[in-house]
Design a protein around this motif. Structure first.
Motif, PDB file in Angstrom:
ATOM      1  N   ALA A  50      33.709  13.755 -53.917  1.00 39.79           N
ATOM      2  CA  ALA A  50      33.175  13.989 -52.911  1.00 39.79           C
ATOM      3  C   ALA A  50      34.272  14.473 -51.739  1.00 39.79           C
ATOM      4  N   VAL A  51      34.575  13.336 -51.322  1.00 38.42           N
ATOM      5  CA  VAL A  51      35.746  13.469 -50.098  1.00 38.42           C
ATOM      6  C   VAL A  51      37.087  12.496 -50.277  1.00 38.42           C
ATOM      7  N   GLU A  52      38.011  12.683 -49.428  1.00 44.37           N
ATOM      8  CA  GLU A  52      39.076  11.870 -49.715  1.00 44.37           C
ATOM      9  C   GLU A  52      39.094  10.401 -48.991  1.00 44.37           C
ATOM     10  N   ASP A  53      40.015   9.648 -49.414  1.00 39.06           N
ATOM     11  CA  ASP A  53      39.984   8.181 -48.853  1.00 39.06           C
ATOM     12  C   ASP A  53      38.732   7.424 -49.249  1.00 39.06           C
ATOM     13  N   VAL A  54      38.251   7.302 -50.096  1.00 40.11           N
ATOM     14  CA  VAL A  54      37.042   6.595 -50.346  1.00 40.11           C
ATOM     15  C   VAL A  54      37.358   5.343 -51.252  1.00 40.11           C
ATOM     16  N   ILE A  55      38.426   5.254 -51.936  1.00 42.45           N
ATOM     17  CA  ILE A  55      38.979   4.188 -52.750  1.00 42.45           C
ATOM     18  C   ILE A  55      40.151   3.570 -51.922  1.00 42.45           C
ATOM     19  N   THR A  56      39.801   2.464 -51.165  1.00 40.67           N
ATOM     20  CA  THR A  56      41.137   2.110 -50.188  1.00 40.67           C
ATOM     21  C   THR A  56      41.306   0.503 -50.305  1.00 40.67           C
ATOM     22  N   VAL A  57      42.094  -0.028 -49.570  1.00 45.78           N
ATOM     23  CA  VAL A  57      42.383  -1.464 -49.966  1.00 45.78           C
ATOM     24  C   VAL A  57      41.165  -2.479 -49.421  1.00 45.78           C
ATOM     25  N   ASP A  58      40.219  -1.794 -49.097  1.00 42.70           N
ATOM     26  CA  ASP A  58      38.744  -2.748 -48.552  1.00 42.70           C
ATOM     27  C   ASP A  58      38.049  -2.883 -49.776  1.00 42.70           C
ATOM     28  N   ASN A  59      38.016  -1.977 -50.616  1.00 42.21           N
ATOM     29  CA  ASN A  59      37.216  -1.783 -51.925  1.00 42.21           C
ATOM     30  C   ASN A  59      37.946  -2.066 -53.342  1.00 42.21           C
TER      31      ASN A  59
END
Ligand code: NAD
Length: 424
Positions: free
Chosen positions: A303-312
């Protein structure tokens, strides 16, 4: 080495800094000469144009347009044009550099570029978008060219914009030049197989990675974020190869069925529902954040950028991530993914099927010939498989992730070519 480390990444990642942090690690592994490092990190050309356009009500509105040529060391530069209110020069610079690395990873003779116009095409009439596209093409006439810089669609643009671009450029040249742009409608010289090309490349990469991880595709469960061009084709083709698609999502929400979603049914529903999955009853609606955390074997962010981050990142259960989208994993989450032993096929490899078939479109235009869909698919599948294998072997050789290995393959190729060509 004397080159300066990129600035530490702040909380909200700047796309150019995120690209540079991976570039920096790969350059260190390669022992890249610091002078070549500086050449490769700097975009060759950045063009900003002001585009006055007459709107339907007679008023004149001025838009800002960009084109960044990151590199033409390997050949004419290639990259899409984005119409979006968030377009800015830093993002265009990062996307242009990604195109350089992507073309180098799959070994096609192109450099990298990207363009964009800060606008909201959804709030504009078709006539306004056409005039804006023609104004942009005219302003970029010296930049574009079938042997110089070849645009393509990106977010907010599609075959219609590419047709106007081709026509405007051709008028100024006094002849039809269809190889100046790819992603055109079929009748204007578009290629068969282009629509599904990116999703197909995602499927081929996923199968190649599953083989390495000894995951049987017939027993594999997948979840896929984004049900647009890339996500829905990846879902359809993975299901066709035996996988069970247990989660899908779009802007309307996320949908889960542990027994597998009927993807053809979901596509038909979306096509008859204004492009949205809203109200789809073949699965249970879940919290969109949960889609990335489902207990599946394969996760495809498309979909879009930056969806897998340090938060998840620490909550992801999939054993394999195949990046259909550009930049879905933030640079800070890379190490968390690696530490959890998750294999991630990076965007510059996994979604390169699209640019590969764009290259085929350009080749066909220049030959004045049309290939069958079967030939397009066979050749792009071969390129995707060979590229995956090369990146995989590089990751073993340097003991790095597939992402850093893909950067190593790309930077090695571009830097060697630069060194042979030489400069001033
Ligand atoms: P698209 O516009 O066809 O589809 C995007 C999909 O993502 C839509 O279903 C939309 O509803 C969904 N979406 C948007 N935001 C979301 C969110 N926050 N959560 C869940 N779903 C969301 O776009 P596309 O062409 O499929 O491109 C998807 C990604 O793939 C982009 O990152 C694009 O840059 C990348 N990509 C596309 C191609 C291509 O050939 N189309 C090639 C390479 C890379």
């Amino acid at each position: 080495m004397a080159y300066i480390e990129p600035a530490p990444i702040k909380d909200k990642e700047n796309p150019f800094e995120s690209m540079m942090s991976r570039f920096h690690i790969a350059a260190q592994h390669l022992g890249l000469d610091d002078q070549v490092y500086n050449v490769l990190k700097s975009p060759e050309k950045q063009v900003i144009v002001s585009l006055p356009v007459t709107m339907d009500d007679g008023s004149i509105k001025t838009f800002e347009g960009y084109r960044v040529i990151h590199s033409n060391i390997l050949g004419p530069s290639k990259g899409g044009i984005r119409y979006d209110m968030d377009v800015n020069i830093d993002e265009v610079k990062a996307l242009a550099a990604w195109m350089t690395w992507k073309c180098a990873v799959v070994d096609i003779p192109y450099g990298g570029a990207k363009g964009g116009i800060k606008c909201n095409p959804r709030e504009m009439s078709r006539g306004e978008v056409e005039r804006l596209t023609r104004a942009y093409t005219s302003a970029m006439h010296e930049v574009f060219g079938p042997d110089k810089d070849i645009p393509a669609p990106d977010m907010g643009t599609g075959p219609a914009e590419m047709a106007w671009l081709m026509d405007q450029y051709s008028r100024a040249q006094g002849m039809t030049v269809n190889a100046v742009v790819t992603g055109k409608p079929l009748v204007l010289g578009g290629s068969l197989g282009r629509t599904e090309a990116t999703g197909r490349g995602v499927m081929i990469s996923a199968l190649a990675a599953m083989e390495k991880l000894k995951i049987n595709p017939f027993k594999a469960k997948c979840s896929i974020q984004g049900f647009g061009n890339v996500g829905s084709w990846a879902a359809y083709l993975l299901e066709e190869r035996g996988a069970q698609i247990c989660g899908i999502s779009d802007l309307s929400g996320a949908y889960h069925n542990d027994n597998g979603i009927d993807i053809q049914k979901a596509i038909d529903y979306r096509n008859n529902n204004n492009g949205s999955l809203e109200g789809f009853d073949g699965a249970e609606k879940i919290d969109p954040d949960e889609l990335l955390l489902l207990d599946v074997d394969v996760l495809v962010p498309a979909a879009v950028e930056d969806v897998i981050t340090v938060d998840n990142a620490h909550k992801i259960k999939a054993k394999l991530i195949v990046e259909g989208a550009n930049g879905p994993t933030s640079a800070k989450a890379d190490s968390m993914i690696n530490e959890q032993g998750i294999m991630a096929v990076p965007d510059i490899l996994a979604n390169a099927g699209g640019v590969t078939v764009s290259y085929f479109e350009w080749v066909q235009n220049r030959l004045g010939y049309k290939w069958t869909a079967e030939r397009v698919n066979r050749r792009s599948d071969r390129i995707m498989k060979t590229s995956f294998q090369k990146v995989y072997e590089t990751s073993k050789k340097y003991d790095v992730s597939l992402r850093i290995a893909a950067y190593i393959v790309a930077i090695d190729k571009v830097s060697k070519t630069y060194t042979y060509r030489g400069g001033f």
